[in-house]
Scaffold this motif. Structure first.
Motif, short mmCIF file in Angstrom:
data_model
loop_
_atom_site.label_atom_id
_atom_site.label_comp_id
_atom_site.label_asym_id
_atom_site.label_seq_id
_atom_site.Cartn_x
_atom_site.Cartn_y
_atom_site.Cartn_z
N ALA A 161 5.11 5.43 -5.24
CA ALA A 161 5.21 5.39 -6.70
C ALA A 161 4.52 6.59 -7.35
O ALA A 161 4.87 6.99 -8.46
CB ALA A 161 4.63 4.08 -7.24
N SER A 162 3.55 7.17 -6.67
CA SER A 162 2.83 8.32 -7.22
C SER A 162 3.28 9.64 -6.61
O SER A 162 2.62 10.66 -6.80
CB SER A 162 1.33 8.12 -7.01
N ASP A 163 4.40 9.63 -5.88
CA ASP A 163 4.89 10.82 -5.18
C ASP A 163 3.83 11.42 -4.27
O ASP A 163 3.68 12.64 -4.17
CB ASP A 163 5.40 11.87 -6.17
N ILE A 203 0.84 -1.20 0.00
CA ILE A 203 0.00 0.00 0.00
C ILE A 203 0.88 1.25 0.00
O ILE A 203 0.67 2.17 -0.80
CB ILE A 203 -0.96 -0.01 1.21
N LEU A 204 1.86 1.30 0.88
CA LEU A 204 2.76 2.45 0.92
C LEU A 204 3.55 2.60 -0.37
O LEU A 204 3.82 3.72 -0.81
CB LEU A 204 3.70 2.35 2.12
N ASP A 205 3.90 1.48 -1.01
CA ASP A 205 4.58 1.54 -2.31
C ASP A 205 3.72 2.24 -3.35
O ASP A 205 4.23 2.95 -4.22
CB ASP A 205 4.97 0.14 -2.81
N GLU A 206 2.39 2.04 -3.29
CA GLU A 206 1.47 2.73 -4.21
C GLU A 206 1.57 4.25 -3.99
O GLU A 206 1.58 5.02 -4.95
CB GLU A 206 0.03 2.25 -4.03
N LEU A 263 -4.58 8.59 -6.35
CA LEU A 263 -5.81 8.22 -7.06
C LEU A 263 -5.87 8.74 -8.49
O LEU A 263 -6.81 8.44 -9.21
CB LEU A 263 -7.03 8.74 -6.27
N MET A 264 -4.85 9.50 -8.92
CA MET A 264 -4.90 10.02 -10.30
C MET A 264 -4.69 8.92 -11.33
O MET A 264 -5.05 9.08 -12.49
CB MET A 264 -3.93 11.18 -10.50
N GLN A 286 -0.88 12.68 0.03
CA GLN A 286 -1.70 13.38 -0.96
C GLN A 286 -2.48 12.33 -1.75
O GLN A 286 -2.02 11.83 -2.77
CB GLN A 286 -0.81 14.23 -1.86
N CYS A 287 -3.65 11.97 -1.22
CA CYS A 287 -4.44 10.91 -1.84
C CYS A 287 -4.86 11.25 -3.26
O CYS A 287 -5.03 10.35 -4.09
CB CYS A 287 -5.65 10.58 -0.98
#
Length: 193
Positions: free
Chosen positions: A12-14, A6-9, A39-40, A34-35
């Motif tokens: 990976a999206s900064d 989960i944290l890797d997600e 989620l982008m 910064q969800c």
């Protein structure tokens, strides 16, 4: 998904930020998730929503009739949870400072609702959303969030299912440590008051 996956997600999206942040709750923190960034990517959002759905008990999943989330932060994750559950997803707005349904959205009397947030820090916005849903006729049977950063202090009158709980300290204005106070502040959330 494991906590590291989960944290890797987020990484990976900064979306895992370091600095001095003023949260929507008004509290200060050295970290911010910064969800909106995580989620982008629709595929990433779907993975996270599916992971959260899999953590919820089957009887709760089966009872949910609609997902309602507070704007702004909860809109995308609410939509993804609706998709993962196969249910409609609508959102609340604060045009005059309190949450309400707009845009022709409505709830049937007694309709079973999952109230979905992106991040819970104090739980205040979630409790305000739950109250507004009840006033609109819905019956909130569970609350969910991608991230619980309340350090276990957020409480609701319904079961709460976060995808991940992060133990990140946050501080009231008068309690900000000197080393954090020395860092310029950023207010990354959507609520400006």
């Amino acid at each position: 998904m494991t906590e590291n996956e989960i944290l890797d997600e987020f990484r990976a999206s900064d979306a895992l930020l370091e600095g001095h942040f003023i949260l929507s709750s008004g509290r200060h923190s050295a970290q911010y998730l910064q969800c909106a960034r995580v989620l982008m990517d629709p595929a990433r959002g779907a993975r996270l929503a599916n992971a959260l759905v899999s953590k919820m008990p089957e009887n709760i999943r089966n009872a949910i009739e609609i997902v309602v989330s507070p704007a702004m932060g909860g809109v995308i994750v609410g939509h993804e949870m609706g998709r993962a559950l196969g249910k409609e997803a609508i959102f609340l707005e604060r045009p005059e400072g309190t949450f309400e349904l707009r845009r022709g959205f409505r709830l049937e009397p007694g309709q079973k609702v999952l109230m979905m947030e992106d991040v819970v820090t104090t739980g205040l916005s979630s409790r305000e959303a739950i109250k507004a849903i009840g006033e609109a006729g819905g019956d909130v049977i569970a609350a969910g969030a991608l991230v619980d950063r309340s350090n276990g202090t957020a409480s609701f009158d319904v079961p709460f299912y976060p995808l991940i709980a992060l133990e990140v300290p946050s501080y009231a204005d008068e309690d900000v440590p000197a080393e954090l106070a020395a860092v310029p502040t950023t207010k990354p959330g959507s609520r400006q008051s």
